[in-house]
Design a protein around this motif. Structure first.
Motif, PDB file in Angstrom:
ATOM      1  N   HIS A   1       0.858  -1.257   0.062  1.00 13.61           N
ATOM      2  CA  HIS A   1      -0.070   0.127   0.003  1.00 13.61           C
ATOM      3  C   HIS A   1       0.911   1.281  -0.081  1.00 13.61           C
ATOM      4  O   HIS A   1       0.450   2.263  -0.802  1.00 13.61           O
ATOM      5  CB  HIS A   1      -1.018  -0.123   1.247  1.00 13.61           C
ATOM      6  N   ASP A   2       1.798   1.322   0.790  1.00 13.48           N
ATOM      7  CA  ASP A   2       2.765   2.414   1.077  1.00 13.48           C
ATOM      8  C   ASP A   2       3.808   2.592  -0.325  1.00 13.48           C
ATOM      9  O   ASP A   2       3.960   3.804  -0.411  1.00 13.48           O
ATOM     10  CB  ASP A   2       3.559   2.196   2.064  1.00 13.48           C
ATOM     11  N   THR A   3       3.878   1.633  -1.120  1.00 14.98           N
ATOM     12  CA  THR A   3       4.874   1.942  -2.148  1.00 14.98           C
ATOM     13  C   THR A   3       4.079   1.786  -3.473  1.00 14.98           C
ATOM     14  O   THR A   3       4.862   1.959  -4.523  1.00 14.98           O
ATOM     15  CB  THR A   3       5.921   0.732  -2.084  1.00 14.98           C
ATOM     16  N   PHE A   4       2.866   1.756  -3.453  1.00 17.16           N
ATOM     17  CA  PHE A   4       1.938   1.539  -4.600  1.00 17.16           C
ATOM     18  C   PHE A   4       2.383   2.438  -5.789  1.00 17.16           C
ATOM     19  O   PHE A   4       2.338   2.294  -6.869  1.00 17.16           O
ATOM     20  CB  PHE A   4       0.448   1.257  -4.559  1.00 17.16           C
ATOM     21  N   ILE A   5       2.020   3.920  -5.327  1.00 17.62           N
ATOM     22  CA  ILE A   5       2.138   4.884  -6.481  1.00 17.62           C
ATOM     23  C   ILE A   5       3.424   5.070  -7.057  1.00 17.62           C
ATOM     24  O   ILE A   5       3.605   5.040  -8.373  1.00 17.62           O
ATOM     25  CB  ILE A   5       1.791   6.263  -5.687  1.00 17.62           C
ATOM     26  N   LEU A   6       4.449   4.711  -6.059  1.00 20.62           N
ATOM     27  CA  LEU A   6       5.976   4.624  -6.647  1.00 20.62           C
ATOM     28  C   LEU A   6       5.991   3.563  -7.727  1.00 20.62           C
ATOM     29  O   LEU A   6       6.674   3.753  -8.616  1.00 20.62           O
ATOM     30  CB  LEU A   6       6.833   4.483  -5.256  1.00 20.62           C
ATOM     31  N   ARG A   7       5.505   2.232  -7.399  1.00 20.53           N
ATOM     32  CA  ARG A   7       5.649   1.195  -8.279  1.00 20.53           C
ATOM     33  C   ARG A   7       4.930   1.426  -9.502  1.00 20.53           C
ATOM     34  O   ARG A   7       5.222   1.006 -10.780  1.00 20.53           O
ATOM     35  CB  ARG A   7       5.310  -0.051  -7.699  1.00 20.53           C
ATOM     36  N   LEU A   8       3.901   2.105  -9.271  1.00 11.06           N
ATOM     37  CA  LEU A   8       2.963   2.654 -10.572  1.00 11.06           C
ATOM     38  C   LEU A   8       3.865   3.305 -11.483  1.00 11.06           C
ATOM     39  O   LEU A   8       3.737   3.483 -12.687  1.00 11.06           O
ATOM     40  CB  LEU A   8       1.774   3.099 -10.421  1.00 11.06           C
ATOM     41  N   VAL A   9       4.548   4.295 -10.991  1.00 14.20           N
ATOM     42  CA  VAL A   9       5.325   5.253 -11.735  1.00 14.20           C
ATOM     43  C   VAL A   9       6.335   4.833 -12.335  1.00 14.20           C
ATOM     44  O   VAL A   9       6.906   4.872 -13.550  1.00 14.20           O
ATOM     45  CB  VAL A   9       5.934   6.528 -10.828  1.00 14.20           C
ATOM     46  N   SER A  10       7.030   3.685 -11.616  1.00 12.10           N
ATOM     47  CA  SER A  10       8.082   2.841 -11.984  1.00 12.10           C
ATOM     48  C   SER A  10       7.725   2.138 -13.503  1.00 12.10           C
ATOM     49  O   SER A  10       8.426   1.782 -14.490  1.00 12.10           O
ATOM     50  CB  SER A  10       8.629   1.980 -11.151  1.00 12.10           C
ATOM     51  N   CYS A  11       6.467   1.610 -13.365  1.00  7.15           N
ATOM     52  CA  CYS A  11       5.818   0.858 -14.557  1.00  7.15           C
ATOM     53  C   CYS A  11       5.701   1.847 -15.547  1.00  7.15           C
ATOM     54  O   CYS A  11       5.926   1.335 -16.852  1.00  7.15           O
ATOM     55  CB  CYS A  11       4.643   0.114 -14.225  1.00  7.15           C
ATOM     56  N   VAL A  12       5.331   3.054 -15.520  1.00  7.10           N
ATOM     57  CA  VAL A  12       4.980   3.885 -16.470  1.00  7.10           C
ATOM     58  C   VAL A  12       6.537   4.313 -17.314  1.00  7.10           C
ATOM     59  O   VAL A  12       6.562   4.557 -18.350  1.00  7.10           O
ATOM     60  CB  VAL A  12       4.376   5.125 -16.006  1.00  7.10           C
ATOM     61  N   GLN A  13       7.495   4.418 -16.282  1.00  6.00           N
ATOM     62  CA  GLN A  13       8.882   4.727 -16.555  1.00  6.00           C
ATOM     63  C   GLN A  13       9.273   3.622 -17.475  1.00  6.00           C
ATOM     64  O   GLN A  13       9.979   3.884 -18.643  1.00  6.00           O
ATOM     65  CB  GLN A  13       9.920   4.791 -15.723  1.00  6.00           C
ATOM     66  N   LEU A  14       9.242   2.269 -17.122  1.00  6.25           N
ATOM     67  CA  LEU A  14       9.751   1.218 -18.043  1.00  6.25           C
ATOM     68  C   LEU A  14       9.172   1.054 -19.231  1.00  6.25           C
ATOM     69  O   LEU A  14       9.758   0.853 -20.228  1.00  6.25           O
ATOM     70  CB  LEU A  14       9.507  -0.043 -17.099  1.00  6.25           C
ATOM     71  N   ALA A  15       7.694   1.326 -19.468  1.00  7.09           N
ATOM     72  CA  ALA A  15       6.981   1.406 -20.507  1.00  7.09           C
ATOM     73  C   ALA A  15       7.664   2.291 -21.655  1.00  7.09           C
ATOM     74  O   ALA A  15       7.750   2.146 -22.820  1.00  7.09           O
ATOM     75  CB  ALA A  15       5.430   1.596 -20.355  1.00  7.09           C
ATOM     76  N   SER A  16       7.812   3.582 -21.100  1.00 10.40           N
ATOM     77  CA  SER A  16       8.270   4.761 -21.870  1.00 10.40           C
ATOM     78  C   SER A  16       9.931   4.395 -22.300  1.00 10.40           C
ATOM     79  O   SER A  16       9.951   4.772 -23.657  1.00 10.40           O
ATOM     80  CB  SER A  16       8.626   6.037 -20.907  1.00 10.40           C
ATOM     81  N   LYS A  17      10.550   3.751 -21.701  1.00  9.23           N
ATOM     82  CA  LYS A  17      11.825   3.318 -22.307  1.00  9.23           C
ATOM     83  C   LYS A  17      11.767   2.106 -23.308  1.00  9.23           C
ATOM     84  O   LYS A  17      12.578   2.143 -24.070  1.00  9.23           O
ATOM     85  CB  LYS A  17      12.789   2.601 -20.862  1.00  9.23           C
ATOM     86  N   LEU A  18      10.657   1.303 -23.169  1.00  7.12           N
ATOM     87  CA  LEU A  18      10.462   0.360 -24.216  1.00  7.12           C
ATOM     88  C   LEU A  18      10.056   0.729 -25.422  1.00  7.12           C
ATOM     89  O   LEU A  18      10.330  -0.026 -26.419  1.00  7.12           O
ATOM     90  CB  LEU A  18       9.707  -0.925 -23.499  1.00  7.12           C
ATOM     91  N   SER A  19       9.319   1.580 -25.329  1.00  5.04           N
ATOM     92  CA  SER A  19       8.608   2.036 -26.688  1.00  5.04           C
ATOM     93  C   SER A  19       8.848   3.533 -27.039  1.00  5.04           C
ATOM     94  O   SER A  19       8.777   3.744 -28.368  1.00  5.04           O
ATOM     95  CB  SER A  19       7.234   1.981 -26.531  1.00  5.04           C
ATOM     96  N   LEU A  20       9.507   4.231 -26.458  1.00  2.90           N
ATOM     97  CA  LEU A  20       9.885   5.535 -26.962  1.00  2.90           C
ATOM     98  C   LEU A  20      11.311   6.186 -26.336  1.00  2.90           C
ATOM     99  O   LEU A  20      11.393   7.022 -25.353  1.00  2.90           O
ATOM    100  CB  LEU A  20       8.905   6.601 -26.189  1.00  2.90           C
ATOM    101  N   HIS A  21      12.193   5.676 -27.036  1.00  2.00           N
ATOM    102  CA  HIS A  21      13.545   6.029 -26.747  1.00  2.00           C
ATOM    103  C   HIS A  21      14.032   7.468 -26.555  1.00  2.00           C
ATOM    104  O   HIS A  21      14.665   8.085 -25.953  1.00  2.00           O
ATOM    105  CB  HIS A  21      14.620   5.136 -27.543  1.00  2.00           C
TER     106      HIS A  21
END
Length: 254
Positions: free
Chosen positions: A64-84
Motif C-alpha cells: 500500500h505504501d509503495t503502490f504509487i511509486l511502483r505505478l510510476v516505475s511501470c510507466v517509466q519502464l514502458a516509456s523506455k521500451l517504446s519511446l527511446h
C-alpha cells in the motif's frame, strides 16, 4: 487503475503502445507480488507453526505504501521500451510524485524500478492488444477491406481505451452471453480467465465493433475475414463485439 495510467501517460506525452504496456507491466507485477506474498506466508506457517497474521498485514501495508511509486516505475519502464526519444526520466517522475506530496529520493525511484524488473525477472517487454489490432488491420487492408484504414484505426484505439477502462463490465457481459446465465459458477469463472487474457480475441472484437460503428454494411464481410485470418469463430467475435457495444451505448440493444 487504467485511467490513472492513461492520464499519467497523457501528461508525459506518451503514445498508445506505452500506456497499454504500462498497464500490462503493472498488472503482471502486482500478480507476481501477490504470489510472493502467498508463498512467504506459507513458508512462515511451515517454519514457525503460526498463522500468517502479522506477516501478511505488514506485507500488505508495504504494498500500500509503495503502490504509487511502483505505478510510476511501470510507466517509466514502458516509456523506455517504446519511446527511446521521449523517456520519462527520474527528475520528471520525482516532480510528479512531489506534486502528490510524496518525498521519495532519486535512489528510491531507481530502487523501485529495479524491484519491478527483478519481480518480473526482467520480462517487461510484454505484448499488448494494440499490437494485435494493428497487425490485423494490416492484413485486412492487404485483403482488400473496404473500410478506410485511418478512421478505422482511430475508432479501434478509442474502443480499446474504452475496453481497458470498462474491462470488468465488458467481460461480465461476455461471460453471461457465452453461458446464457447471469450467475456463473466458480468453475466457469476459473475457465473464463483464459478468455480475459486472450489479446487476439480482444483485438478482433475491437475491430469488429469499430467496423459496425463506422461501416455496418461491411460488417459481415470483415467478420468473415477476421474469422479466416485468426481461426476465431464468428460467434465468439460477435459476442465480444456485442459486449463492447453494449457498454458503449449503455443498452442491451446492439
Amino acid at each position: 487503475l487504467a485511467e490513472f495510467v492513461f492520464l499519467l501517460s497523457e501528461k508525459w506525452h506518451l503514445d498508445q503502445p506505452a500506456r497499454y504496456q504500462a498497464v500490462e507491466i503493472l498488472e503482471r507485477f502486482m500478480i507476481k507480488q501477490l504470489e510472493q506474498m502467498c508463498e512467504s506466508s506459507r513458508e512462515n506457517v511451515k517454519g514457525h507453526g503460526q498463522g500468517p497474521g502479522n506477516s501478511w498485514s505488514s506485507q500488505k501495508a508495504q504494498i500500500h505504501d509503495t503502490f504509487i511509486l511502483r505505478l510510476v516505475s511501470c510507466v517509466q519502464l514502458a516509456s523506455k521500451l517504446s519511446l527511446h526519444y521521449n523517456v520519462v526520466n527520474s527528475d520528471t517522475a520525482l516532480k510528479f510524485l512531489q506534486s502528490l506530496k510524496y518525498s521519495y529520493t532519486k535512489q528510491e525511484l531507481l530502487d523501485s524500478e529495479l524491484a519491478v524488473l527483478k519481480t518480473l525477472h526482467f520480462q517487461v517487454n510484454v505484448s499488448t492488444p494494440l499490437a494485435y489490432v494493428e497487425l490485423l488491420l494490416e492484413v485486412l487492408g492487404h485483403n482488400g477491406c473496404l473500410v478506410p484504414a485511418k478512421p478505422l484505426h482511430q475508432v479501434c484505439v478509442q474502443l480499446l481505451d474504452f475496453a481497458y477502462l470498462t474491462r470488468d463490465a465488458i467481460y461480465d457481459t461476455l461471460l453471461q452471453v457465452a453461458i446464457d446465465n447471469s450467475t456463473p459458477s466458480k468453475l466457469q469463472l476459473a475457465k473464463f480467465l483464459a478468455v480475459k487474457e486472450d489479446f487476439m480475441l480482444l483485438a478482433v472484437g475491437i475491430i469488429s465493433a469499430s467496423v459496425f460503428i463506422l461501416s455496418p454494411e461491411h460488417w459481415k464481410q470483415v467478420l468473415e475475414h477476421l474469422h479466416c485470418i485468426t481461426g476465431i469463430t464468428s460467434q465468439s467475435i460477435s459476442e465480444l463485439s456485442y459486449a463492447v457495444l453494449k457498454q458503449v451505448i449503455g443498452s442491451a440493444t446492439p
